[in-house]
Each structure stands twice: as structure tokens, then as C-alpha cells.
Design a protein around this motif. Structure first.
Motif, mmCIF file in Angstrom:
data_model
loop_
_atom_site.group_PDB
_atom_site.id
_atom_site.type_symbol
_atom_site.label_atom_id
_atom_site.label_comp_id
_atom_site.label_asym_id
_atom_site.label_seq_id
_atom_site.Cartn_x
_atom_site.Cartn_y
_atom_site.Cartn_z
ATOM 1 N N TYR A 57 43.529 45.945 39.387
ATOM 2 C CA TYR A 57 42.029 45.677 39.453
ATOM 3 C C TYR A 57 41.426 46.119 40.614
ATOM 4 C CZ TYR A 57 42.269 42.731 35.181
ATOM 5 O OH TYR A 57 42.630 42.044 34.183
ATOM 6 N N ASN A 60 34.678 47.670 41.787
ATOM 7 C CA ASN A 60 33.909 48.719 41.290
ATOM 8 C C ASN A 60 33.144 49.364 42.169
ATOM 9 O OD1 ASN A 60 31.735 46.935 41.510
ATOM 10 N ND2 ASN A 60 31.381 46.934 39.567
ATOM 11 N N ASP A 95 35.669 46.476 33.752
ATOM 12 C CA ASP A 95 35.877 45.125 33.479
ATOM 13 C C ASP A 95 34.473 44.466 33.993
ATOM 14 O OD1 ASP A 95 36.400 42.462 33.304
ATOM 15 O OD2 ASP A 95 38.558 42.631 33.468
ATOM 16 N N ASP A 96 33.610 44.222 33.190
ATOM 17 C CA ASP A 96 32.322 43.830 33.551
ATOM 18 C C ASP A 96 32.384 42.563 34.203
ATOM 19 O OD1 ASP A 96 30.991 46.240 33.095
ATOM 20 O OD2 ASP A 96 30.443 45.529 31.112
ATOM 21 N N ASP A 97 33.159 41.660 33.584
ATOM 22 C CA ASP A 97 33.375 40.322 33.996
ATOM 23 C C ASP A 97 34.000 40.057 35.446
ATOM 24 O OD1 ASP A 97 32.366 39.438 31.662
ATOM 25 O OD2 ASP A 97 34.503 39.019 30.578
ATOM 26 N N LYS A 98 34.812 40.990 35.924
ATOM 27 C CA LYS A 98 35.438 40.671 36.811
ATOM 28 C C LYS A 98 34.588 41.901 38.072
ATOM 29 C CE LYS A 98 39.064 38.384 36.602
ATOM 30 N NZ LYS A 98 39.247 36.876 37.369
ATOM 31 N N TYR A 101 37.145 48.091 38.218
ATOM 32 C CA TYR A 101 37.882 48.964 37.586
ATOM 33 C C TYR A 101 39.199 48.514 37.145
ATOM 34 C CZ TYR A 101 34.416 52.481 38.758
ATOM 35 O OH TYR A 101 33.047 53.001 38.895
ATOM 36 N N THR A 102 39.771 48.730 36.082
ATOM 37 C CA THR A 102 41.262 48.527 35.861
ATOM 38 C C THR A 102 41.998 49.555 34.784
ATOM 39 O OG1 THR A 102 42.368 46.653 34.575
ATOM 40 C CG2 THR A 102 40.655 47.134 33.455
#
Length: 113
Positions: A57, A60, A95-98, A101-102
Motif C-alpha cells: 500500500y 495516492n 484503493d479508494d477506502d485507504k 495505490y496497491t
């Protein structure tokens, strides 16, 4: 092997978590180690492997440094005896919740059954 990998990455200054352990938004890069199952090799019930998914993770708002962070994590993982890259790496997704970028890298661990 999960513990060995966890402790090795931790000793190298990498933030490491197990699945579901990290709470909140991704403000600093971190890694999640996940057991990806396993199987025996064809034709035998004595030797097999397990899979370790290394999920990266990365905030962003720092997309330009994701490549170098991933390279650093992979370098440290090469130092763990018994881990073998399978060659499978997922593409980078958001990953919009976190707000991160993953991407993930898959490793194989050979073992006796």
C-alpha cells in the motif's frame, strides 16, 4: 515463514501488518502479509508449497515513489531464505477506502507435507 518474513521486513524499517490490522487512511507506505493457501506438487503427497502474498500500500499523493518503494521491499524479501518469487505480480490499482495505490507480489514457500 510468515513470522520470519514479518520480522525481517520490520527490522529493515518496513511497516508490516497482517490482513485487517491497519486502520485508517494510508498516510505512509506499508506492507500486508497474507497467507495465500498452498498445495502439494503433482504426483506426491510429501512435498508441497504455500503461498505468501505481499500486498503493498502506498499513499495516492506520492505515486512517483511507488516504484522505488516496491523495489526496496522486493530487495529485502530476496534476503529471506526459503522465499521464492512465483513471477506473479498484480497491476497497480487504486484503493479508494485507504486512499492508496496497491499492488501485490506472490512468493512460494517450499515445505514438507
Amino acid at each position: 515463514m510468515w513470522n520470519k518474513t514479518y520480522l525481517h521486513l520490520k527490522s529493515k524499517g518496513i511497516n508490516v501488518y497482517s490482513p485487517g490490522q491497519h486502520k485508517g487512511l494510508c498516510t505512509e507506505s506499508y506492507v500486508v502479509l497474507r497467507d495465500g493457501g498452498g498445495d502439494s506438487f503433482a504426483g506426491t503427497n510429501k512435498v508441497g508449497y504455500s503461498i505468501l502474498d505481499v500486498i503493498i500500500y502506498h499513499p495516492n499523493n506520492r505515486d512517483s515513489s511507488l516504484g522505488s518503494y516496491k523495489k526496496e521491499v522486493k530487495k529485502h524479501l530476496e534476503e529471506v531464505k526459503g522465499l521464492k518469487k512465483t513471477g506473479f505480480e498484480t497491476p497497480v490499482v487504486m484503493d479508494d477506502d485507504k486512499q492508496a495505490y496497491t499492488t501485490s507480489i506472490e512468493y512460494q514457500i517450499l515445505k514438507r507435507l
